[in-house]
Design a protein around this motif. Structure first.
Motif, PDB file in Angstrom:
ATOM      1  N   ASN A 387       4.620  -3.950  -0.618  1.00  0.00           N
ATOM      2  CA  ASN A 387       4.928  -4.779  -1.784  1.00  0.00           C
ATOM      3  C   ASN A 387       4.280  -6.154  -1.662  1.00  0.00           C
ATOM      4  N   LEU A 388       4.353  -6.700  -0.463  1.00  0.00           N
ATOM      5  CA  LEU A 388       3.792  -8.035  -0.241  1.00  0.00           C
ATOM      6  C   LEU A 388       2.280  -8.027  -0.473  1.00  0.00           C
ATOM      7  N   VAL A 389       1.633  -6.989   0.022  1.00  0.00           N
ATOM      8  CA  VAL A 389       0.176  -6.882  -0.145  1.00  0.00           C
ATOM      9  C   VAL A 389      -0.162  -6.649  -1.617  1.00  0.00           C
ATOM     10  N   LYS A 390       0.620  -5.794  -2.270  1.00  0.00           N
ATOM     11  CA  LYS A 390       0.288  -5.423  -3.642  1.00  0.00           C
ATOM     12  C   LYS A 390       0.624  -6.509  -4.657  1.00  0.00           C
ATOM     13  N   TYR A 391       1.764  -7.121  -4.463  1.00  0.00           N
ATOM     14  CA  TYR A 391       2.263  -8.018  -5.512  1.00  0.00           C
ATOM     15  C   TYR A 391       2.336  -9.487  -5.093  1.00  0.00           C
ATOM     16  N   GLY A 392       1.966  -9.757  -3.843  1.00  0.00           N
ATOM     17  CA  GLY A 392       2.163 -11.123  -3.344  1.00  0.00           C
ATOM     18  C   GLY A 392       1.093 -12.109  -3.763  1.00  0.00           C
ATOM     19  N   GLY A 393       0.089 -11.674  -4.517  1.00  0.00           N
ATOM     20  CA  GLY A 393      -0.937 -12.604  -4.950  1.00  0.00           C
ATOM     21  C   GLY A 393      -2.068 -12.686  -3.952  1.00  0.00           C
ATOM     22  N   ALA A 394      -2.645 -13.874  -3.861  1.00  0.00           N
ATOM     23  CA  ALA A 394      -3.892 -14.018  -3.091  1.00  0.00           C
ATOM     24  C   ALA A 394      -3.674 -14.250  -1.601  1.00  0.00           C
ATOM     25  N   ASP A 395      -2.472 -14.011  -1.115  1.00  0.00           N
ATOM     26  CA  ASP A 395      -2.178 -14.245   0.293  1.00  0.00           C
ATOM     27  C   ASP A 395      -2.910 -13.216   1.165  1.00  0.00           C
ATOM     28  N   LYS A 396      -3.790 -13.720   2.060  1.00  0.00           N
ATOM     29  CA  LYS A 396      -4.595 -12.807   2.888  1.00  0.00           C
ATOM     30  C   LYS A 396      -4.014 -12.649   4.297  1.00  0.00           C
ATOM     31  N   SER A 397      -2.778 -13.105   4.488  1.00  0.00           N
ATOM     32  CA  SER A 397      -2.187 -13.045   5.833  1.00  0.00           C
ATOM     33  C   SER A 397      -2.030 -11.620   6.331  1.00  0.00           C
ATOM     34  N   TYR A 398      -1.951 -10.687   5.396  1.00  0.00           N
ATOM     35  CA  TYR A 398      -1.616  -9.326   5.795  1.00  0.00           C
ATOM     36  C   TYR A 398      -2.767  -8.353   5.530  1.00  0.00           C
ATOM     37  N   LYS A 399      -3.982  -8.827   5.757  1.00  0.00           N
ATOM     38  CA  LYS A 399      -5.121  -7.949   5.437  1.00  0.00           C
ATOM     39  C   LYS A 399      -5.189  -6.739   6.383  1.00  0.00           C
ATOM     40  N   ASP A 400      -4.718  -6.922   7.632  1.00  0.00           N
ATOM     41  CA  ASP A 400      -4.664  -5.777   8.564  1.00  0.00           C
ATOM     42  C   ASP A 400      -3.705  -4.716   8.033  1.00  0.00           C
ATOM     43  N   VAL A 401      -2.590  -5.196   7.512  1.00  0.00           N
ATOM     44  CA  VAL A 401      -1.592  -4.266   6.967  1.00  0.00           C
ATOM     45  C   VAL A 401      -2.188  -3.546   5.770  1.00  0.00           C
ATOM     46  N   GLU A 402      -2.908  -4.300   4.955  1.00  0.00           N
ATOM     47  CA  GLU A 402      -3.530  -3.721   3.757  1.00  0.00           C
ATOM     48  C   GLU A 402      -4.466  -2.586   4.166  1.00  0.00           C
ATOM     49  N   ALA A 403      -5.274  -2.835   5.200  1.00  0.00           N
ATOM     50  CA  ALA A 403      -6.212  -1.803   5.661  1.00  0.00           C
ATOM     51  C   ALA A 403      -5.442  -0.582   6.163  1.00  0.00           C
ATOM     52  N   TYR A 404      -4.364  -0.830   6.894  1.00  0.00           N
ATOM     53  CA  TYR A 404      -3.577   0.294   7.413  1.00  0.00           C
ATOM     54  C   TYR A 404      -2.952   1.090   6.267  1.00  0.00           C
ATOM     55  N   LEU A 405      -2.398   0.368   5.291  1.00  0.00           N
ATOM     56  CA  LEU A 405      -1.739   1.052   4.178  1.00  0.00           C
ATOM     57  C   LEU A 405      -2.732   1.916   3.405  1.00  0.00           C
TER      58      LEU A 405
END
Lengths: 410, 291
Positions: A387-405
């Motif tokens: 949810n944070l990656v999808k809806y959190g806006g331009a926050d790039k703190s979780y790009k590793d998580v995004e790649a994993y997801l």
């Protein structure tokens, strides 16, 4: 009313999952001088209650009596990872003169122990290294390149104006090996490991928190090269924007001060931290020079899970298990979840036997049925992260998580 | 500080850091050894509110208030509990009682203002926040509410962005920002409501309610929803008017320009289908893809 060993054995025969009775039974065997039998019962207790310290402490005491101090220390170290652990003077004294432990653990308790007692140079062959960690190959490669090599070869990296040390935040769902990875990093760095666990942090909250924090950093600096590891960072560096109390603010301020090295140089001190809730960590902790590097520790992959099943079922009667299939079927399960799955499967087998069935081994079907009834504990975390990656806006703190997801198609 | 005082402080800090399990365990031990201690009862109530165990919170508060009916902290917690459970009339009575006993306490004015904001009494909220700031110019909650009123009244340039930042940086702001979202939504200012909701969501990403509201608001503020503005803004009345206009225009077209009648009918039917099908499709698409 104290029960006899026979009475306790009778109780356990009727209900093998009565952990309180098993604890009393193990204690009774230990008191009666049957340390080997006591040890077996304590080990069973550890499997039934892997998060409680009592079983590990009992096992450690039995091993001391059996003069296997190295194994006793391992059990004692496992007990320190439990939430209800309290230091045991008798064991600490008994184990002090034993062989060098796998890791040096320093507690930040309100009443500090003597410095030398806390700090042990890593030298034992029993230490956790990367090779002991199942799976996580990409992660280990990244950590080696970004953390360990600069730490081991500061000269080379200094040429390129890259410094060793600094902070690294390990984040991810619970039970996926962040603490284990931190220990392995310390060993790979051949550095002194100082572990600040949640119970240490909790006691720090009362009274001189800032002084204790300072003392922790001073110890790390005095024993460099060293790795200072803060478990559950969100508890210690809870976001000031979410905290009402001045206490939280002053503790975080002191933490920032220490990370910035204002009170001393942090050269050759690698500061590691782990958290399940990176969004609750104060944002200032993640600025350059502090925990500016963060690494996502995902749930183990299928191969790693298969290997975990294999390792955790050693010594358990089993029949024709397809570990690869088990690994594939238990998507997103953490190491702790796999323990739970195995325990559930064992319960099924034991229930069958108790209901008058024949003695039989654990089968693939038992494990698959346990997997089907199991919701991985990582799912809540992964949903929140998604949810944070999808809806959190331009926050790039979780790009590793995004790649994993993306790879996990969540 | 006494042992009991230290224990209370530790439990309070555990609750603040969301270590509810640890806090609960310590509290059970503390209450079993000091069953009459009102401080532990208040902490149990605080824990109940934090974990949405409102029955336990109420029981503990009632027990504490039975012992000490004038205890300000217990009354304030009761106010918070009543707000959480949507009992706004009782909440107002409680806060008025507190203001009667503590007329110089800026924080209580701010709490009252927050309640007024929640119940969409914007003018009263603004006046109460002003009074709170008069009594204590540093009162952060009063400042937050003033800013929120500015956002609602569209008085401050870039106020919704400032509010989003405030929500991320101020624990008081987070508690009342939901009210602003409701007000902005009721005024059809979806883009600003979305911005505030994003601030809320980033602070509490594990809040399922925030996720659902965020998706809903993104749907409402999406450009493709513009043709549906009359329906969004005026609801059934808008829908009725549109039908009447459609029937009338088709009737008139049929009479004076029959060559466009079929196009008009297709247009209106297309609009109807669009208004039925597009919002749920958009919602599913945005939920899956993110934004």
């Amino acid at each position: 009313m104290s029960e006899t060993i026979e009475e306790l054995a009778e109780i356990l025969l009727r209900d093998p999952f009565d952990t309180q009775a098993r604890a009393r039974y193990a204690d009774a065997l230990y008191e009666a001088g049957d340390w080997q039998a006591g040890l077996e019962q304590y080990r069973l207790l550890c499997r039934q209650e892997p998060t409680a310290a009592a079983g590990f402490l009992g096992a450690a005491r039995s091993l001391v009596k059996l003069e296997d101090l190295a194994a006793a220390r391992i059990e004692y170290d496992k007990a320190t990872d439990c939430g209800d652990f309290e230091p045991q003077d008798d064991l600490e004294i008994a184990l002090k003169d034993g062989p060098a432990p796998a890791l040096r653990v320093v507690g930040g308790r309100a009443v500090p122990r003597s410095e030398d007692a806390d700090i042990v140079r890593i030298s034992s062959a029993r230490t956790t290294r990367f090779v002991d960690i199942v799976g996580m190959e990409d992660l280990k490669k990244t950590v080696r390149l970004r953390i360990i090599d600069p730490f081991l070869k500061p000269g080379l990296f200094a040429k390129f104006k890259k410094r060793a040390g600094g902070g690294l935040l390990l984040y991810g769902p619970p039970g996926c090996g962040k603490t284990l990875l931190a220990r392995a990093i310390a060993n790979e760095c051949d550095a002194t490991f100082i572990h600040v666990g949640i119970s240490d942090v909790l006691s720090m909250w009362i009274g001189a928190s800032e002084q204790n924090l300072r003392a922790m950093f001073d110890k790390a600096r005095a024993h460099r090269p060293s790795v200072l590891f803060f478990d559950e960072l969100d508890a210690l560096a809870y976001s000031r924007s979410k905290a009402q109390s001045d206490h939280t603010r002053s503790t975080v301020n002191e933490f920032l001060n220490q990370l910035d090295g204002m009170a001393g140089e942090n050269e050759q001190v690698l500061i590691l931290a782990a958290t399940n809730m990176p969004w609750d960590v104060d944002p200032a902790m993640k600025r350059p020079g502090r925990f500016d590097r963060s690494i996502f520790v995902p749930p183990p992959d299928a191969a790693a899970r298969a290997e975990m099943f294999r390792a955790k079922l050693v010594g358990v009667p089993t029949k024709r298990l397809d570990y690869q299939k088990l690994g594939e079927s238990s998507a997103y399960a953490s190491g702790a979840d796999i323990d739970g799955i195995i325990e559930e499967a064992k319960d099924r087998v034991l229930a069958d036997i108790m209901e008058g069935g024949e003695d039989r081994a654990l089968t693939q079907d038992d494990l698959l049925a346990a997997i089907r009834d199991f919701e991985p504990s990582t799912m809540d975390w992964l949903r929140t992260a998604r949810n944070l990656v999808k809806y959190g806006g331009a926050d790039k703190s979780y790009k590793d998580v995004e790649a994993y997801l993306k790879t996990a198609r969540l | 500080m006494t042992d009991v005082g230290l224990l209370r402080q530790q439990i309070a800090l555990l609750i603040e850091r969301k270590r509810y399990g640890d806090a609960g365990r310590l509290l059970s031990e503390a209450i079993s050894s000091e069953p009459e201690d009102p401080g532990f009862k208040l902490l149990a109530a605080r824990l109940g509110i934090a974990t949405a165990d409102y029955r336990s919170a109420r029981d503990n508060l009632e027990a504490a208030l039975a012992q000490h009916p004038d205890n300000a902290e217990a009354r304030q917690l009761m106010f918070e509990l009543l707000c959480e459970t949507g009992q706004f009339v009782e909440a107002e009575q409680t806060i008025i009682g507190l203001l009667h006993d503590y007329p110089e306490e800026a924080y209580f004015y701010a709490l009252y203002a927050a309640l007024m904001l929640k119940t969409l009494h914007i003018d009263k909220a603004a006046a109460l926040a002003r009074e709170g700031l008069r009594l204590d110019p540093t009162s952060s909650l009063s400042q937050v509410i003033s800013l929120m009123v500015d956002v609602i009244e569209d008085r401050s340039h870039d106020a919704s962005r400032r509010l989003e930042e405030l929500v991320r940086e101020n624990p008081d702001a987070l508690h009342v920002a939901w009210s602003v979202v409701l007000v902005l939504q009721s005024r059809h200012r979806y883009a600003e409501a979305l911005q505030v909701l994003r601030g809320i969501f980033r602070s509490v990403p594990d809040d399922k309610e925030a996720v659902a509201a965020l998706i809903e608001m993104r749907v409402l503020s999406h450009w493709s929803m513009l043709p549906l503005t009359p329906l969004q803004r005026y609801g059934w009345v808008g829908s009725g008017v549109l039908w009447a206009v459609a029937v009338l225009s088709v009737f008139l077209a049929d009479r004076f320009a029959p060559q466009i009648t079929s196009s008009l009918v297709v247009f209106y039917l297309g609009y109807v289908v669009y208004s039925w099908l597009w919002p749920p499709m958009l919602k599913r698409w945005l939920s899956a893809r993110g934004f």
